[in-house]
Design an enzyme around this catalytic site. Structure first.
Site, PDB file in Angstrom:
ATOM      1  N   HIS A   1       2.017   8.896   0.885  1.00  0.00           N
ATOM      2  CA  HIS A   1       0.841   8.843   0.014  1.00  0.00           C
ATOM      3  C   HIS A   1       1.114   9.759  -1.177  1.00  0.00           C
ATOM      4  CE1 HIS A   1      -1.723   6.739   2.945  1.00  0.00           C
ATOM      5  NE2 HIS A   1      -1.031   7.432   3.841  1.00  0.00           N
TER       6      HIS A   1
ATOM      7  N   HIS B   1       5.344   6.838   6.470  1.00  0.00           N
ATOM      8  CA  HIS B   1       5.069   6.266   5.145  1.00  0.00           C
ATOM      9  C   HIS B   1       4.535   7.366   4.230  1.00  0.00           C
ATOM     10  CE1 HIS B   1       1.288   5.895   7.408  1.00  0.00           C
ATOM     11  NE2 HIS B   1       0.764   6.319   6.267  1.00  0.00           N
TER      12      HIS B   1
ATOM     13  N   THR C   1      -6.272   6.545   7.772  1.00  0.00           N
ATOM     14  CA  THR C   1      -6.832   6.667   6.417  1.00  0.00           C
ATOM     15  C   THR C   1      -6.804   5.335   5.670  1.00  0.00           C
ATOM     16  OG1 THR C   1      -4.718   7.269   5.410  1.00  0.00           O
ATOM     17  CG2 THR C   1      -6.078   9.082   6.280  1.00  0.00           C
ATOM     18  N   THR C   2      -6.441   4.269   6.397  1.00  0.00           N
ATOM     19  CA  THR C   2      -6.464   2.923   5.816  1.00  0.00           C
ATOM     20  C   THR C   2      -7.193   2.012   6.796  1.00  0.00           C
ATOM     21  OG1 THR C   2      -4.327   2.421   6.864  1.00  0.00           O
ATOM     22  CG2 THR C   2      -4.271   3.176   4.576  1.00  0.00           C
TER      23      THR C   2
ATOM     24  N   HIS D   1       0.836  -1.208   0.000  1.00  0.00           N
ATOM     25  CA  HIS D   1       0.000   0.000   0.000  1.00  0.00           C
ATOM     26  C   HIS D   1       0.864   1.249   0.000  1.00  0.00           C
ATOM     27  CE1 HIS D   1      -3.172  -2.725   0.970  1.00  0.00           C
ATOM     28  NE2 HIS D   1      -2.630  -3.050   2.114  1.00  0.00           N
TER      29      HIS D   1
ATOM     30  N   HIS E   1       3.246  10.652   6.376  1.00  0.00           N
ATOM     31  CA  HIS E   1       2.580  10.468   7.667  1.00  0.00           C
ATOM     32  C   HIS E   1       3.561   9.921   8.693  1.00  0.00           C
ATOM     33  CE1 HIS E   1      -1.636  10.161   5.670  1.00  0.00           C
ATOM     34  NE2 HIS E   1      -1.255  11.406   5.865  1.00  0.00           N
TER      35      HIS E   1
HETATM   36 ZN   LIG Z   1      -0.911   7.296   5.823  1.00  0.00          ZN
END
Ligand SMILES: [Zn+2]
Length: 258
Positions: free
Chosen positions: A122, A120, A206-207, A95, A139
């Site tokens: 995005h 991580h 958000t996941t 992801h 993040h």
């Molecule tokens: Zn994130």
């Protein structure tokens, strides 16, 4: 008869223990098999795909950071980042690209200690700042002993080459499902913007499982990274690994006065 029963029980216990440790090992992969960023396993299906999640809750993230209220009492973030904290590994979990820290860095939020666990990426960004979507959002995930989160969000825009990014990317590329040990000190404060003004609101991961136990702190100022540095991450992550903006549902977005 009893002996057979005991033997079967022992065998069952043994295999279930084995299964448990195996499950822990591949936890990330198992979850990643269930959800994605598009199609039938995309964000609009997360709530039905995963059993107990908050993905259809009322306090979800990301959001568009608009209609914010300037709060004079919002203090500078109380960061305790050290040059010595060990960056343990980098993983491609299917992801995102995620860097995991060993214990050391933390921040204090409302008198509570939140330890930096990982950061991580995005691409493009998940949060919008007054409707603007940046090409990249980082993040920095912090957690306290009660398993609540403070996530610091750093926007990146295309500009000059970033040296700390160069160091991070020297451990790439990394294949999906792969983890590389790093075991070297890394000063995360080098990846933060100069100006520390921020927006803050209460939201979620958000996941999946989209847990609604997250205080979001989004820096107003973006850092600069080069186009090549953005492109390398983009190449390694799923296309558009961001979740669409979620409704505010009456939540207040606060902004620092600085
Ligand atoms: Zn994130």
């Amino acid at each position: 008869m009893n002996k057979v029963f005991i033997a079967i029980s022992i065998l069952f216990l043994f295999t279930s223990c084995q299964k448990q440790s195996k499950e822990k090992e591949v936890e990330n992969e198992d979850i990643s098999a269930h959800w994605s960023y598009d199609g039938e396993t995309g964000p609009e299906h997360w709530a039905e795909l995963e059993g107990q999640t908050n993905c259809d809750g009322n306090f979800q993230s990301p959001i568009n950071l608009v209609n914010f209220k300037v709060a004079e009492n919002l203090q500078p973030i109380d960061l305790h980042y050290s040059k010595e904290t060990i960056l343990h590994d980098v993983a491609n979990n299917g992801h995102s690209i995620q860097y995991d820290f060993e214990a050391g860095d933390f921040l204090i939020h409302e008198s509570d200690t939140f330890h930096l666990k990982q950061f991580h990426f995005h691409e493009p960004a998940e949060h919008l700042i007054e409707g603007v979507r940046y090409p990249l959002e980082i993040h920095l995930v912090h957690q306290n002993d009660s398993k609540e989160f403070v996530v610091l969000s750093v926007m990146a825009k295309e500009g000059k080459n970033s040296e700390p990014f160069e160091l991070l990317e020297s451990y790439l590329p990394i294949k999906k499902g792969e983890t590389k040990l790093i075991k070297k000190p890394f000063d995360i404060s080098q990846n933060l913007p100069q100006h520390k003004g921020y927006f803050s609101y209460e939201g979620s991961l958000t996941t999946p499982p989209c847990s609604e136990e997250v205080t979001w702190i989004v820096f107003k100022e973006a850092i600069e990274v080069s186009l090549e540095q953005v492109e390398l991450l983009k190449y390694l992550m799923p296309i558009n690994n961001y979740r669409d903006e979620q409704p505010h549902h009456g939540r207040v977005v606060r902004s620092t006065s600085f």
